[in-house]
Enzyme design. Structure first.
Site, short mmCIF file in Angstrom:
data_model
loop_
_atom_site.label_atom_id
_atom_site.label_comp_id
_atom_site.label_asym_id
_atom_site.label_seq_id
_atom_site.Cartn_x
_atom_site.Cartn_y
_atom_site.Cartn_z
N ASP A 96 0.79 -1.23 0.00
CA ASP A 96 0.00 0.00 0.00
C ASP A 96 0.83 1.29 0.00
O ASP A 96 0.34 2.34 0.39
CB ASP A 96 -0.92 0.01 1.23
CG ASP A 96 -0.15 -0.27 2.52
OD1 ASP A 96 1.08 0.00 2.57
OD2 ASP A 96 -0.77 -0.73 3.49
N GLU A 105 -0.30 -9.01 -1.39
CA GLU A 105 -0.99 -8.49 -0.20
C GLU A 105 -2.23 -7.71 -0.62
O GLU A 105 -2.52 -6.62 -0.14
CB GLU A 105 -0.05 -7.61 0.65
CG GLU A 105 -0.58 -7.32 2.05
CD GLU A 105 0.29 -6.34 2.82
OE1 GLU A 105 1.05 -6.80 3.69
OE2 GLU A 105 0.22 -5.12 2.55
N GLU A 159 -2.34 4.98 2.86
CA GLU A 159 -2.29 3.57 2.48
C GLU A 159 -3.63 3.00 2.02
O GLU A 159 -3.69 2.18 1.09
CB GLU A 159 -1.74 2.73 3.64
CG GLU A 159 -0.26 2.92 3.91
CD GLU A 159 0.05 4.10 4.81
OE1 GLU A 159 1.23 4.30 5.16
OE2 GLU A 159 -0.90 4.85 5.18
N HIS A 213 4.87 5.01 13.87
CA HIS A 213 5.26 6.01 12.88
C HIS A 213 4.11 6.48 12.00
O HIS A 213 4.29 7.32 11.14
CB HIS A 213 6.35 5.44 11.96
CG HIS A 213 5.84 4.39 11.02
ND1 HIS A 213 5.66 3.09 11.40
CD2 HIS A 213 5.45 4.47 9.73
CE1 HIS A 213 5.19 2.39 10.38
NE2 HIS A 213 5.04 3.20 9.35
N ARG A 222 1.43 8.08 9.80
CA ARG A 222 1.21 9.49 9.45
C ARG A 222 -0.08 10.04 10.04
O ARG A 222 -0.14 11.20 10.48
CB ARG A 222 1.19 9.61 7.91
CG ARG A 222 1.20 11.01 7.37
CD ARG A 222 1.18 10.97 5.85
NE ARG A 222 2.39 10.40 5.30
CZ ARG A 222 3.41 11.10 4.86
NH1 ARG A 222 3.36 12.43 4.91
NH2 ARG A 222 4.47 10.51 4.35
N HIS A 234 11.66 5.46 14.02
CA HIS A 234 11.61 5.71 12.58
C HIS A 234 12.37 6.99 12.24
O HIS A 234 12.33 7.96 13.01
CB HIS A 234 10.14 5.83 12.15
CG HIS A 234 9.91 5.73 10.69
ND1 HIS A 234 10.10 6.79 9.83
CD2 HIS A 234 9.50 4.69 9.91
CE1 HIS A 234 9.80 6.41 8.60
NE2 HIS A 234 9.44 5.14 8.61
#
Length: 375
Positions: free
Chosen positions: A96, A118, A132, A209, A211, A242
C-alpha cells in the site's frame, strides 16, 4: 523467458518481496528484474544485503522531508523510463505504499499486467491509514492478478467486483521472510540491545510512525509508554525510532532520558526479528507486525482505532487499544500482571500463512499469466 519486474520502495516491501525475488530467480524460464525506488534508502539496502539481493535499477528518489506530491511526481517520471525500457511481462507490486500505487499506475499506462501482492486489505476508512487505504484500493483497480493473504482479503476483493479467477489466496510472504531469518542463530549487532537482560526484564518492543497519528494522538502514545515504565519497575521499553523527523522529534521530546526506555536507530532486519523473538510483547501501530508476531508467539497491542488485518484480532493475537494514553497503559498493565491474559493472546496457528507464499505466487504467475487480458 518470462520477465517479472518486482518493485520495492520501503523496508516492509523489501522484506516481503525478497522471498518472491529469490523464488523467481530459482525458476527456469523466469527472469526477475528488481526495481528499487528507495523510498526508504538505507533500510532497503540493509534488507537486500541480508537476503543477498541486488537491484537491477535503483531510482534513488529519497529526499529529506519530501511531500507525497513530490514522491509521486518523481516516481512517475522515473518508473516510466525503466518500465518502458524493460518491457516486462508482468509487474509485481506489494501492499500500500506510494511506490506500489505509482508502480501499478505506470504499468497500466504502458499496458503491462500488474500482480498485487498483499491484495484485498481494507479498513474502508479513507484517511485511516493515510495514504495507504486509498493506495490499496487504487492498486486493486489497476491490477490483473490479486495475491490475497487470507480468505477475508479475498472476500473484500470479491465484494468490490474483482473476478474470482483473478484472485489467489496464497498467504503472506512476510512469513516466508520471518521464518527464514528467525530459524538462524544470531547475536544482536546493536550494542544497546546486546546489553539488555531479556530474562530479568519484561521487554516491550515498540514501533510507531503512522502518518495519521502525528500530532496530539502520537504524543498520547508516547506518554503512555513513559507511564508504563513508571508504573512497572520490571518493564523496559525498546523503541527503534523511525527516521522521519516528525516521528523522531516527538519521541525525543517525551521519551529521551526516561528511565528504562531504550531508544535506538532503526534496526537491521536480523536484529529486529531477534528483538521480536526475545521481547515479552509488542506495542505498535504497524501493519506488518500484526502478521509476524503470531508466528513468534508474541501478543500485540495495536495503537490504532481500526485495522485492515482483522484475522489476527479475531484469532486473539492482536488487541486494538487506540491512541488514548489510558487505554494503552491499561492494556499493557494487564499483560504485565496477568499470566492468564498473556497466554490467551498466544495462538497456535498464524492466520497469515505457512511460509510458502512466494512459491504459490510464482506458481500462479507461471500458470495463469496467459489468461490476463492484453490490449
Amino acid at each position: 523467458m518470462l520477465k517479472v519486474a518486482i518493485i520495492v520502495g520501503t523496508r516492509p516491501e523489501a522484506i516481503k518481496m525478497a522471498p518472491i525475488a529469490i523464488e523467481a530467480g530459482r525458476r527456469r524460464g523466469i527472469k526477475p528484474v528488481l526495481i528499487l525506488t528507495a523510498q526508504h534508502r538505507k533500510m532497503c539496502d540493509d534488507v537486500f544485503e541480508i537476503f543477498k539481493l541486488k537491484p537491477d535499477h535503483d531510482l534513488d528518489i529519497m529526499k529529506p522531508r519530501q511531500s507525497l506530491f513530490e514522491v509521486t511526481a518523481r516516481l512517475v517520471r522515473k518508473l516510466e523510463k525503466v518500465l518502458a525500457a524493460e518491457t516486462p511481462d508482468i509487474v509485481l507490486v506489494q501492499g500500500d505504499t506510494t511506490s506500489t500505487f505509482v508502480g501499478s499506475l505506470c504499468s497500466y499506462y504502458l499496458k503491462i499486467p500488474v500482480g498485487h501482492v498483499e491484495a484485498g486489505l481494507r479498513t474502508y476508512r479513507k484517511y485511516s491509514p493515510f495514504p495507504e487505504e486509498i493506495n490499496r484500493k487504487l492498486t486493486s483497480a489497476l491490477s490483473d492478478l490479486h495475491f490475497a493473504p487470507t480468505a477475508t482479503a479475498r472476500d473484500s476483493l470479491l465484494s468490490e467486483g474483482v473476478p474470482r479467477r483473478r484472485i489467489s489466496v496464497v498467504g503472506h510472504p512476510v512469513i516466508d521472510a520471518l521464518l527464514h531469518v528467525a530459524s538462524r542463530r544470531y547475536r544482536f549487532a546493536s550494542e544497546q540491545l546486546a546489553g539488555i537482560d531479556f530474562k530479568r526484564n519484561k521487554v516491550i518492543a515498540v514501533t510507531a510512525h503512522r502518518r495519521e497519528s502525528w500530532g496530539e494522538s502520537f504524543e498520547g502514545m508516547m506518554r503512555a509508554l513513559r507511564e508504563i515504565v513508571r508504573r512497572h519497575s520490571d518493564a523496559l521499553v525498546v523503541f527503534p525510532v523511525h527516521p522521519n523527523p516528525n516521528v523522531r522529534g516527538t519521541v525525543k521530546k517525551i521519551l529521551a532520558g526516561a528511565e528504562r526506555v531504550v531508544l535506538v536507530d532503526p534496526l537491521d532486519y536480523r536484529d529486529f526479528v531477534k528483538l521480536l523473538k526475545s521481547c515479552s510483547f509488542i506495542i505498535t501501530d504497524s501493519g506488518g507486525i500484526q502478521e509476524e508476531a503470531p508466528s513468534l508467539g508474541k501478543p500485540v497491542l495495536l495503537m490504532r482505532e481500526v485495522t485492515e488485518r482483522p484475522e489476527a484480532v479475531k484469532a486473539g493475537a492482536v488487541k486494538i487499544v487506540g491512541t488514548d494514553t489510558r487505554r494503552i497503559v491499561s492494556a499493557a498493565t494487564e499483560l504485565l500482571k496477568s499470566e492468564k491474559a498473556y497466554r490467551k493472546m498466544i495462538v497456535k496457528k498464524n492466520p497469515y500463512g505457512d511460509g510458502h507464499a512466494a512459491e504459490k505466487i510464482m506458481d500462479t504467475i507461471a500458470g495463469r499469466l496467459g489468461e490476463v487480458e492484453r490490449p
